[in-house]
Design a protein around this motif. Structure first.
Motif, PDB file in Angstrom:
ATOM      1  N   ALA A  29      47.693  16.027   9.747  1.00  0.00           N
ATOM      2  CA  ALA A  29      48.317  14.730  10.048  1.00  0.00           C
ATOM      3  C   ALA A  29      47.467  13.591   9.506  1.00  0.00           C
ATOM      4  O   ALA A  29      47.988  12.620   8.919  1.00  0.00           O
ATOM      5  N   ALA A  30      46.126  13.691   9.677  1.00  0.00           N
ATOM      6  CA  ALA A  30      45.247  12.651   9.138  1.00  0.00           C
ATOM      7  C   ALA A  30      45.319  12.606   7.619  1.00  0.00           C
ATOM      8  O   ALA A  30      45.338  11.518   7.004  1.00  0.00           O
ATOM      9  N   VAL A  31      45.374  13.786   6.979  1.00  0.00           N
ATOM     10  CA  VAL A  31      45.475  13.828   5.513  1.00  0.00           C
ATOM     11  C   VAL A  31      46.794  13.227   5.053  1.00  0.00           C
ATOM     12  O   VAL A  31      46.847  12.476   4.058  1.00  0.00           O
ATOM     13  N   ASP A  32      47.883  13.526   5.752  1.00  0.00           N
ATOM     14  CA  ASP A  32      49.192  12.964   5.372  1.00  0.00           C
ATOM     15  C   ASP A  32      49.190  11.441   5.489  1.00  0.00           C
ATOM     16  O   ASP A  32      49.757  10.737   4.636  1.00  0.00           O
ATOM     17  N   ILE A  33      48.557  10.920   6.529  1.00  0.00           N
ATOM     18  CA  ILE A  33      48.487   9.461   6.680  1.00  0.00           C
ATOM     19  C   ILE A  33      47.699   8.842   5.534  1.00  0.00           C
ATOM     20  O   ILE A  33      48.083   7.808   4.955  1.00  0.00           O
ATOM     21  N   TRP A  34      46.576   9.482   5.173  1.00  0.00           N
ATOM     22  CA  TRP A  34      45.763   8.942   4.077  1.00  0.00           C
ATOM     23  C   TRP A  34      46.511   9.017   2.744  1.00  0.00           C
ATOM     24  O   TRP A  34      46.479   8.079   1.948  1.00  0.00           O
ATOM     25  N   LEU A  35      47.218  10.133   2.497  1.00  0.00           N
ATOM     26  CA  LEU A  35      47.994  10.251   1.261  1.00  0.00           C
ATOM     27  C   LEU A  35      49.129   9.230   1.220  1.00  0.00           C
ATOM     28  O   LEU A  35      49.457   8.688   0.151  1.00  0.00           O
ATOM     29  N   ALA A  36      49.724   8.967   2.392  1.00  0.00           N
ATOM     30  CA  ALA A  36      50.795   7.966   2.428  1.00  0.00           C
ATOM     31  C   ALA A  36      50.260   6.579   2.085  1.00  0.00           C
ATOM     32  O   ALA A  36      50.935   5.780   1.426  1.00  0.00           O
ATOM     33  N   LEU A  59      37.653  14.381   0.540  1.00  0.00           N
ATOM     34  CA  LEU A  59      38.018  13.263  -0.330  1.00  0.00           C
ATOM     35  C   LEU A  59      38.413  12.034   0.479  1.00  0.00           C
ATOM     36  O   LEU A  59      38.041  10.897   0.135  1.00  0.00           O
ATOM     37  N   ALA A  60      39.136  12.236   1.571  1.00  0.00           N
ATOM     38  CA  ALA A  60      39.544  11.109   2.408  1.00  0.00           C
ATOM     39  C   ALA A  60      38.335  10.439   3.052  1.00  0.00           C
ATOM     40  O   ALA A  60      38.248   9.201   3.113  1.00  0.00           O
ATOM     41  N   ASN A  61      37.379  11.240   3.513  1.00  0.00           N
ATOM     42  CA  ASN A  61      36.176  10.662   4.123  1.00  0.00           C
ATOM     43  C   ASN A  61      35.373   9.859   3.102  1.00  0.00           C
ATOM     44  O   ASN A  61      34.902   8.749   3.390  1.00  0.00           O
ATOM     45  N   VAL A  62      35.209  10.427   1.908  1.00  0.00           N
ATOM     46  CA  VAL A  62      34.472   9.703   0.871  1.00  0.00           C
ATOM     47  C   VAL A  62      35.196   8.419   0.496  1.00  0.00           C
ATOM     48  O   VAL A  62      34.578   7.356   0.305  1.00  0.00           O
ATOM     49  N   ASN A  63      36.520   8.483   0.397  1.00  0.00           N
ATOM     50  CA  ASN A  63      37.305   7.304   0.035  1.00  0.00           C
ATOM     51  C   ASN A  63      37.198   6.224   1.102  1.00  0.00           C
ATOM     52  O   ASN A  63      37.053   5.033   0.785  1.00  0.00           O
ATOM     53  N   GLU A  64      37.243   6.631   2.366  1.00  0.00           N
ATOM     54  CA  GLU A  64      37.118   5.644   3.442  1.00  0.00           C
ATOM     55  C   GLU A  64      35.733   5.008   3.451  1.00  0.00           C
ATOM     56  O   GLU A  64      35.598   3.795   3.657  1.00  0.00           O
ATOM     57  N   ASP A  65      34.690   5.822   3.210  1.00  0.00           N
ATOM     58  CA  ASP A  65      33.340   5.250   3.135  1.00  0.00           C
ATOM     59  C   ASP A  65      33.229   4.260   1.979  1.00  0.00           C
ATOM     60  O   ASP A  65      32.615   3.181   2.116  1.00  0.00           O
ATOM     61  N   ALA A  66      33.820   4.618   0.842  1.00  0.00           N
ATOM     62  CA  ALA A  66      33.777   3.703  -0.307  1.00  0.00           C
ATOM     63  C   ALA A  66      34.539   2.414  -0.010  1.00  0.00           C
ATOM     64  O   ALA A  66      34.103   1.316  -0.398  1.00  0.00           O
ATOM     65  N   ASP A  67      35.668   2.550   0.681  1.00  0.00           N
ATOM     66  CA  ASP A  67      36.426   1.345   1.043  1.00  0.00           C
ATOM     67  C   ASP A  67      35.612   0.440   1.962  1.00  0.00           C
ATOM     68  O   ASP A  67      35.612  -0.794   1.805  1.00  0.00           O
ATOM     69  N   GLU A  68      34.919   1.054   2.923  1.00  0.00           N
ATOM     70  CA  GLU A  68      34.093   0.250   3.822  1.00  0.00           C
ATOM     71  C   GLU A  68      32.972  -0.451   3.056  1.00  0.00           C
ATOM     72  O   GLU A  68      32.679  -1.636   3.303  1.00  0.00           O
TER      73      GLU A  68
END
Length: 285
Positions: A29-36, A59-68
């Motif tokens: 569910a978390a992956v689907d939210i991130w892909l959306a 990948l989602a964790n790395v992307n969120e860290d980069a966004d922060e």
């Protein structure tokens, strides 16, 4: 992924598997939210398995860290632009001259300080110093925990080696059961069964004897008789000592009295002879 029917069956028969599947569903569910957020409604087709889930989560964790990090850099940049907008041309000229006077090491140190401000999320010197102190304390605590864990790991390794050595000793032939253990066990079981049968038979044979046996004297009676016997034995010994004085006398009282008178006269004669010899001995001295 498992179907809903499989998930229900697993939940009924394996609670641990049910919890694992629930956690996996939350991850998907978390992956689907991130892909959306990344692709909108046009999600690319991909195979849903555990490897794909693990890769997408990373990948989602790395992307969120980069966004922060990017948001933090943008925030610092906006603050710097706002501060720059409030400055005057004279201040800008002084700032540019200050930068021109810095050598390569100075510029590098300034870049490091700016990067540190971005990482710590503040441009205030006091807050940066406090954050650095906190990080230093956390690093010290973590290093101490790592040292303790390494010491415990070394101790466990030593105990493991000792346990392996003991296990190796226990696996020697001296500790192995004999090859005919099953035959010995069966033979002992048969012998035990036969002995139980004989025991029941002997018990049946001896039961009439036990029922017809006469009850003997008690221990208290035996002790009383033993004490009485000892007293009589002592009395007998005393009487025997008294009778020893009359040993050799005839059974006739008159004859015994005459013999007693003869013995008394001999005693008087011996006493007189003794006295005479003592007197002679005294005169000689």
């Amino acid at each position: 992924m498992d179907s809903p029917g499989d998930w229900t069956a697993a939940a009924l028969f394996s609670p641990s598997k049910a919890r694992a599947q629930q956690a996996q569903q939350r991850d998907w569910a978390a992956v689907d939210i991130w892909l959306a957020k990344q692709y909108g409604k046009r999600l690319p087709a991909f195979e849903r398995n555990e490897d794909t889930l693990e890769a997408l989560l990373a990948l989602a964790n790395v992307n969120e860290d980069a966004d922060e990090q990017r948001l933090l850099v943008d925030k610092v940049g906006r603050q710097a632009l706002q501060a720059h907008g409030r400055t005057s041309p004279e201040v800008d000229d002084v700032y540019q001259r200050l930068l021109d006077t810095l050598d390569h090491d100075g510029r590098q140190h300034l870049d490091i300080l700016a990067s540190l401000a971005v990482e710590l999320g503040t441009a205030e010197t006091a807050e940066m110093a406090q954050s650095i102190c906190n990080l230093t304390a956390q690093r010290f605590e973590l290093s101490e925990q790592v040292a303790r864990c390494e010491a415990q790991q070394a101790a466990l390794q030593r105990e493991l080696q000792k346990t392996k050595a003991v296990l190796q000793i226990l696996r020697n032939e001296a500790f192995q059961p004999p090859s005919d253990l099953s035959e010995q066990t069966a033979e002992m079981a048969r012998s035990t069964k036969q002995l139980r049968t004989k025991l029941v038979e002997y018990d049946e044979r001896t039961s009439p004897l036990r029922s017809s046996s006469i009850i003997g004297p008690s221990l208290e009676d035996v002790l009383k008789q033993a004490a009485s016997s000892e007293a009589q034995q002592a009395r007998l010994s005393a009487l025997e000592n008294e009778l020893c004085a009359y040993e050799g006398l005839p059974p006739d009282p008159k004859a015994a009295k005459g013999k007693l008178e003869v013995a008394r006269s001999q005693l008087r004669k011996l006493t007189a002879e003794r006295d005479e010899r003592f007197e002679e001995l005294a005169d000689a001295t």
